[in-house]
Design a protein around this motif. Structure first.
Motif, mmCIF file in Angstrom:
data_model
loop_
_atom_site.group_PDB
_atom_site.id
_atom_site.type_symbol
_atom_site.label_atom_id
_atom_site.label_comp_id
_atom_site.label_asym_id
_atom_site.label_seq_id
_atom_site.Cartn_x
_atom_site.Cartn_y
_atom_site.Cartn_z
ATOM 1 N N GLY A 1 37.150 52.907 40.103
ATOM 2 C CA GLY A 1 38.541 52.545 40.327
ATOM 3 C C GLY A 1 39.417 52.770 39.114
ATOM 4 N N LEU A 2 40.696 52.537 39.330
ATOM 5 C CA LEU A 2 41.707 52.536 38.284
ATOM 6 C C LEU A 2 42.207 51.104 38.189
ATOM 7 C CD1 LEU A 2 43.725 55.683 39.409
ATOM 8 C CD2 LEU A 2 41.967 55.570 37.643
ATOM 9 N N VAL A 3 42.202 50.553 36.985
ATOM 10 C CA VAL A 3 42.536 49.143 36.828
ATOM 11 C C VAL A 3 43.606 48.949 35.763
ATOM 12 C CG1 VAL A 3 40.251 48.436 37.623
ATOM 13 C CG2 VAL A 3 40.666 48.691 35.175
ATOM 14 N N ALA A 4 44.425 47.919 35.956
ATOM 15 C CA ALA A 4 45.505 47.611 35.022
ATOM 16 C C ALA A 4 45.345 46.245 34.376
ATOM 17 C CB ALA A 4 46.851 47.701 35.733
ATOM 18 N N ASP A 5 44.271 45.513 34.725
ATOM 19 C CA ASP A 5 43.988 44.224 34.090
ATOM 20 C C ASP A 5 42.559 43.814 34.444
ATOM 21 O OD1 ASP A 5 44.047 42.962 36.696
ATOM 22 O OD2 ASP A 5 46.201 42.681 36.491
ATOM 23 N N ASP A 6 42.097 42.737 33.834
ATOM 24 C CA ASP A 6 40.720 42.292 34.062
ATOM 25 C C ASP A 6 40.471 41.884 35.512
ATOM 26 O OD1 ASP A 6 39.943 42.808 31.458
ATOM 27 O OD2 ASP A 6 39.847 40.699 30.855
ATOM 28 N N HIS A 7 41.470 41.304 36.157
ATOM 29 C CA HIS A 7 41.304 40.908 37.558
ATOM 30 C C HIS A 7 41.008 42.142 38.425
ATOM 31 C CE1 HIS A 7 41.791 38.762 41.313
ATOM 32 N NE2 HIS A 7 42.618 39.710 41.702
ATOM 33 N N GLU A 8 41.756 43.207 38.218
ATOM 34 C CA GLU A 8 41.509 44.443 38.975
ATOM 35 C C GLU A 8 40.150 45.035 38.621
ATOM 36 O OE1 GLU A 8 44.726 47.224 38.578
ATOM 37 O OE2 GLU A 8 46.158 45.863 39.528
ATOM 38 N N LEU A 9 39.739 44.910 37.360
ATOM 39 C CA LEU A 9 38.421 45.396 36.947
ATOM 40 C C LEU A 9 37.323 44.651 37.699
ATOM 41 C CD1 LEU A 9 36.444 46.949 35.173
ATOM 42 C CD2 LEU A 9 36.867 45.261 33.364
ATOM 43 N N ILE A 10 37.422 43.338 37.732
ATOM 44 C CA ILE A 10 36.423 42.530 38.446
ATOM 45 C C ILE A 10 36.383 42.908 39.921
ATOM 46 C CG2 ILE A 10 35.894 40.171 39.204
ATOM 47 C CD1 ILE A 10 37.026 39.295 36.399
ATOM 48 N N GLU A 11 37.524 43.078 40.541
ATOM 49 C CA GLU A 11 37.572 43.446 41.959
ATOM 50 C C GLU A 11 36.977 44.827 42.199
ATOM 51 O OE1 GLU A 11 38.280 41.488 44.588
ATOM 52 O OE2 GLU A 11 38.320 39.962 43.022
ATOM 53 N N ALA A 12 37.279 45.782 41.323
ATOM 54 C CA ALA A 12 36.715 47.140 41.467
ATOM 55 C C ALA A 12 35.200 47.096 41.358
ATOM 56 C CB ALA A 12 37.310 48.070 40.414
ATOM 57 N N LEU A 13 34.690 46.306 40.435
ATOM 58 C CA LEU A 13 33.237 46.204 40.272
ATOM 59 C C LEU A 13 32.590 45.480 41.441
ATOM 60 C CD1 LEU A 13 33.074 45.581 36.441
ATOM 61 C CD2 LEU A 13 32.573 47.691 37.682
ATOM 62 N N ARG A 14 33.254 44.495 41.993
ATOM 63 C CA ARG A 14 32.713 43.815 43.187
ATOM 64 C C ARG A 14 32.622 44.780 44.367
ATOM 65 N NH1 ARG A 14 35.829 38.071 42.543
ATOM 66 N NH2 ARG A 14 34.314 37.183 41.083
ATOM 67 N N ARG A 15 33.620 45.656 44.495
ATOM 68 C CA ARG A 15 33.597 46.624 45.604
ATOM 69 C C ARG A 15 32.401 47.567 45.534
ATOM 70 N NH1 ARG A 15 39.226 46.622 44.719
ATOM 71 N NH2 ARG A 15 39.067 48.511 43.456
ATOM 72 N N VAL A 16 31.883 47.806 44.332
ATOM 73 C CA VAL A 16 30.726 48.692 44.204
ATOM 74 C C VAL A 16 29.417 47.922 44.009
ATOM 75 C CG1 VAL A 16 32.072 50.663 43.418
ATOM 76 C CG2 VAL A 16 31.079 49.109 41.725
ATOM 77 N N GLY A 17 29.463 46.595 44.231
ATOM 78 C CA GLY A 17 28.233 45.816 44.266
ATOM 79 C C GLY A 17 27.938 44.936 43.069
ATOM 80 N N PHE A 18 28.805 44.878 42.056
ATOM 81 C CA PHE A 18 28.605 43.986 40.921
ATOM 82 C C PHE A 18 29.360 42.685 41.192
ATOM 83 C CE2 PHE A 18 27.650 48.104 39.139
ATOM 84 C CZ PHE A 18 26.580 47.848 38.303
ATOM 85 N N TYR A 19 28.725 41.795 41.925
ATOM 86 C CA TYR A 19 29.398 40.600 42.413
ATOM 87 C C TYR A 19 29.620 39.530 41.354
ATOM 88 C CZ TYR A 19 28.619 42.874 46.802
ATOM 89 O OH TYR A 19 28.622 43.797 47.798
ATOM 90 N N ASP A 20 28.900 39.588 40.238
ATOM 91 C CA ASP A 20 29.107 38.612 39.173
ATOM 92 C C ASP A 20 29.692 39.271 37.927
ATOM 93 O OD1 ASP A 20 26.848 40.034 38.494
ATOM 94 O OD2 ASP A 20 25.715 38.291 37.817
ATOM 95 N N ALA A 21 30.534 40.267 38.137
ATOM 96 C CA ALA A 21 31.094 41.062 37.046
ATOM 97 C C ALA A 21 31.834 40.224 36.022
ATOM 98 C CB ALA A 21 32.027 42.141 37.616
ATOM 99 N N GLU A 22 32.512 39.171 36.447
ATOM 100 C CA GLU A 22 33.295 38.361 35.512
ATOM 101 C C GLU A 22 32.436 37.754 34.408
ATOM 102 O OE1 GLU A 22 32.281 35.583 38.932
ATOM 103 O OE2 GLU A 22 32.901 37.656 38.730
ATOM 104 N N HIS A 23 31.131 37.643 34.645
ATOM 105 C CA HIS A 23 30.225 37.076 33.651
ATOM 106 C C HIS A 23 29.710 38.107 32.658
ATOM 107 C CE1 HIS A 23 30.270 33.369 35.868
ATOM 108 N NE2 HIS A 23 29.917 34.021 36.962
ATOM 109 N N HIS A 24 30.037 39.377 32.880
ATOM 110 C CA HIS A 24 29.480 40.454 32.050
ATOM 111 C C HIS A 24 30.533 41.302 31.353
ATOM 112 C CE1 HIS A 24 25.528 39.593 33.626
ATOM 113 N NE2 HIS A 24 26.036 39.594 34.843
ATOM 114 N N LEU A 25 31.799 40.918 31.395
ATOM 115 C CA LEU A 25 32.858 41.758 30.826
ATOM 116 C C LEU A 25 32.700 41.981 29.327
ATOM 117 C CD1 LEU A 25 36.089 40.608 32.681
ATOM 118 C CD2 LEU A 25 34.531 42.480 33.241
ATOM 119 N N ASP A 26 32.046 41.081 28.616
ATOM 120 C CA ASP A 26 31.865 41.229 27.179
ATOM 121 C C ASP A 26 30.420 41.523 26.793
ATOM 122 O OD1 ASP A 26 34.582 40.768 26.322
ATOM 123 O OD2 ASP A 26 34.298 38.713 27.009
ATOM 124 N N ASP A 27 29.609 41.874 27.773
ATOM 125 C CA ASP A 27 28.203 42.172 27.522
ATOM 126 C C ASP A 27 28.030 43.679 27.356
ATOM 127 O OD1 ASP A 27 25.463 42.659 27.603
ATOM 128 O OD2 ASP A 27 25.090 41.211 29.200
#
Length: 69
Positions: free
Chosen positions: A26-52
């Motif tokens: 995806g194309l994202v403009a903030d962390d919320h959009e990043l989390i949503e884009a990652l959830r759409r491709v199967g990373f459902y707990d993405a918010e816990h890994h943004l700094d990993d």
């Protein structure tokens, strides 16, 4: 091997391309959009890994930043 998720550099419009492997997630403009884009491709707990760095590599700009230079 590098991180499976790459958040690429900031465009002049303030969006970042996100890839998982070699596939566009995806194309994202903030962390919320990043989390949503990652959830759409199967990373459902993405918010816990943004700094990993084992999961996400931030290229071409600081992590969590979306403003063009």
């Amino acid at each position: 091997m590098g991180a499976p998720i790459v958040v690429h550099g900031i465009s002049v419009t303030g969006v970042r391309v996100v890839t998982v492997g070699n596939e566009l997630a995806g194309l994202v403009a903030d962390d919320h959009e990043l989390i949503e884009a990652l959830r759409r491709v199967g990373f459902y707990d993405a918010e816990h890994h943004l700094d990993d760095p084992h999961w996400i590599e931030w290229r071409g700009g600081r992590a969590h930043r979306y403003e063009p230079a």
